[in-house]
Scaffold this motif. Sequence first.
Motif, short mmCIF file in Angstrom:
data_model
loop_
_atom_site.label_atom_id
_atom_site.label_comp_id
_atom_site.label_asym_id
_atom_site.label_seq_id
_atom_site.Cartn_x
_atom_site.Cartn_y
_atom_site.Cartn_z
N VAL A 1 6.43 43.63 99.05
CA VAL A 1 5.12 43.15 98.59
C VAL A 1 4.88 41.72 99.06
O VAL A 1 3.79 41.40 99.55
CB VAL A 1 5.02 43.28 97.05
N LEU A 2 5.88 40.87 98.95
CA LEU A 2 5.71 39.49 99.42
C LEU A 2 5.39 39.43 100.91
O LEU A 2 4.52 38.67 101.34
CB LEU A 2 6.96 38.66 99.13
N GLU A 3 6.10 40.23 101.70
CA GLU A 3 5.87 40.21 103.15
C GLU A 3 4.49 40.75 103.50
O GLU A 3 3.83 40.22 104.39
CB GLU A 3 6.97 40.99 103.86
N ILE A 4 4.04 41.78 102.80
CA ILE A 4 2.69 42.31 103.07
C ILE A 4 1.63 41.28 102.72
O ILE A 4 0.69 41.04 103.49
CB ILE A 4 2.46 43.63 102.30
N ILE A 5 1.77 40.65 101.55
CA ILE A 5 0.80 39.63 101.16
C ILE A 5 0.82 38.48 102.17
O ILE A 5 -0.23 37.98 102.58
CB ILE A 5 1.08 39.12 99.73
N ASN A 6 2.00 38.08 102.60
CA ASN A 6 2.11 36.99 103.58
C ASN A 6 1.46 37.37 104.91
O ASN A 6 0.76 36.56 105.52
CB ASN A 6 3.59 36.64 103.80
N ASP A 7 1.66 38.60 105.35
CA ASP A 7 1.08 39.05 106.62
C ASP A 7 -0.44 39.09 106.60
O ASP A 7 -1.08 38.90 107.62
CB ASP A 7 1.61 40.44 107.00
N HIS A 8 -1.01 39.33 105.43
CA HIS A 8 -2.46 39.45 105.32
C HIS A 8 -3.13 38.20 104.76
O HIS A 8 -4.36 38.17 104.63
CB HIS A 8 -2.82 40.65 104.45
N ASN A 9 -2.35 37.20 104.39
CA ASN A 9 -2.85 35.97 103.76
C ASN A 9 -3.49 36.23 102.39
O ASN A 9 -3.24 35.53 101.45
CB ASN A 9 -3.83 35.22 104.65
N SER A 10 -4.31 37.24 102.28
CA SER A 10 -4.94 37.62 101.02
C SER A 10 -5.19 39.12 101.09
O SER A 10 -5.66 39.63 102.11
CB SER A 10 -6.25 36.87 100.83
N ILE A 11 -4.88 39.82 100.01
CA ILE A 11 -5.03 41.27 100.00
C ILE A 11 -5.31 41.72 98.57
O ILE A 11 -4.84 41.09 97.61
CB ILE A 11 -3.76 41.96 100.57
N THR A 12 -6.05 42.78 98.44
CA THR A 12 -6.34 43.31 97.10
C THR A 12 -5.17 44.15 96.60
O THR A 12 -4.34 44.62 97.38
CB THR A 12 -7.61 44.19 97.11
N GLY A 13 -5.15 44.35 95.31
CA GLY A 13 -4.14 45.22 94.72
C GLY A 13 -4.23 46.63 95.28
O GLY A 13 -3.21 47.28 95.51
N ARG A 14 -5.44 47.09 95.52
CA ARG A 14 -5.63 48.43 96.09
C ARG A 14 -5.03 48.50 97.49
O ARG A 14 -4.36 49.48 97.85
CB ARG A 14 -7.10 48.80 96.13
N GLY A 15 -5.24 47.46 98.28
CA GLY A 15 -4.65 47.42 99.62
C GLY A 15 -3.13 47.46 99.57
O GLY A 15 -2.49 48.14 100.37
N LEU A 16 -2.56 46.72 98.63
CA LEU A 16 -1.11 46.74 98.46
C LEU A 16 -0.63 48.13 98.06
O LEU A 16 0.38 48.61 98.55
CB LEU A 16 -0.68 45.74 97.38
N ARG A 17 -1.36 48.75 97.16
CA ARG A 17 -0.97 50.09 96.70
C ARG A 17 -0.95 51.07 97.86
O ARG A 17 -0.04 51.88 98.01
CB ARG A 17 -1.92 50.57 95.61
#
Length: 115
Positions: free
Chosen positions: A13-29
Amino acid sequence: MLKFLSKAHVRDVLEIINDHNSITGRGLRHRTGIVPAVLRRLLLDLHAYGLITVVLSQDTTNLAFWDCAITQAGRKAIYIYYEVDQLIKEIENTKKDTGCPYHPKIVNSEERYID
């Protein structure tokens, strides 16, 4: 903190958020496949540790409205993961070099390696 960083999905989760700078919870899901209740709890924990920021634009329970961004502390946590990976690789290489899976070469009293 280390105990928390070792939990399932934290690194991903940290790496995905870092790669996108900002992401919604739905995008993470969608990117992780984590069940919404588990992801919600994880995001709240990441936020409590100061590793991410969470901005709620509307409904506080719907992940679609959670906007997550990485903090400097979150970037440092990712760096820790990479450092640990490097140390593990070095240890594995040492095991290969010594032929012993558990101990490096034994040194005798004259400080020379015993082969």
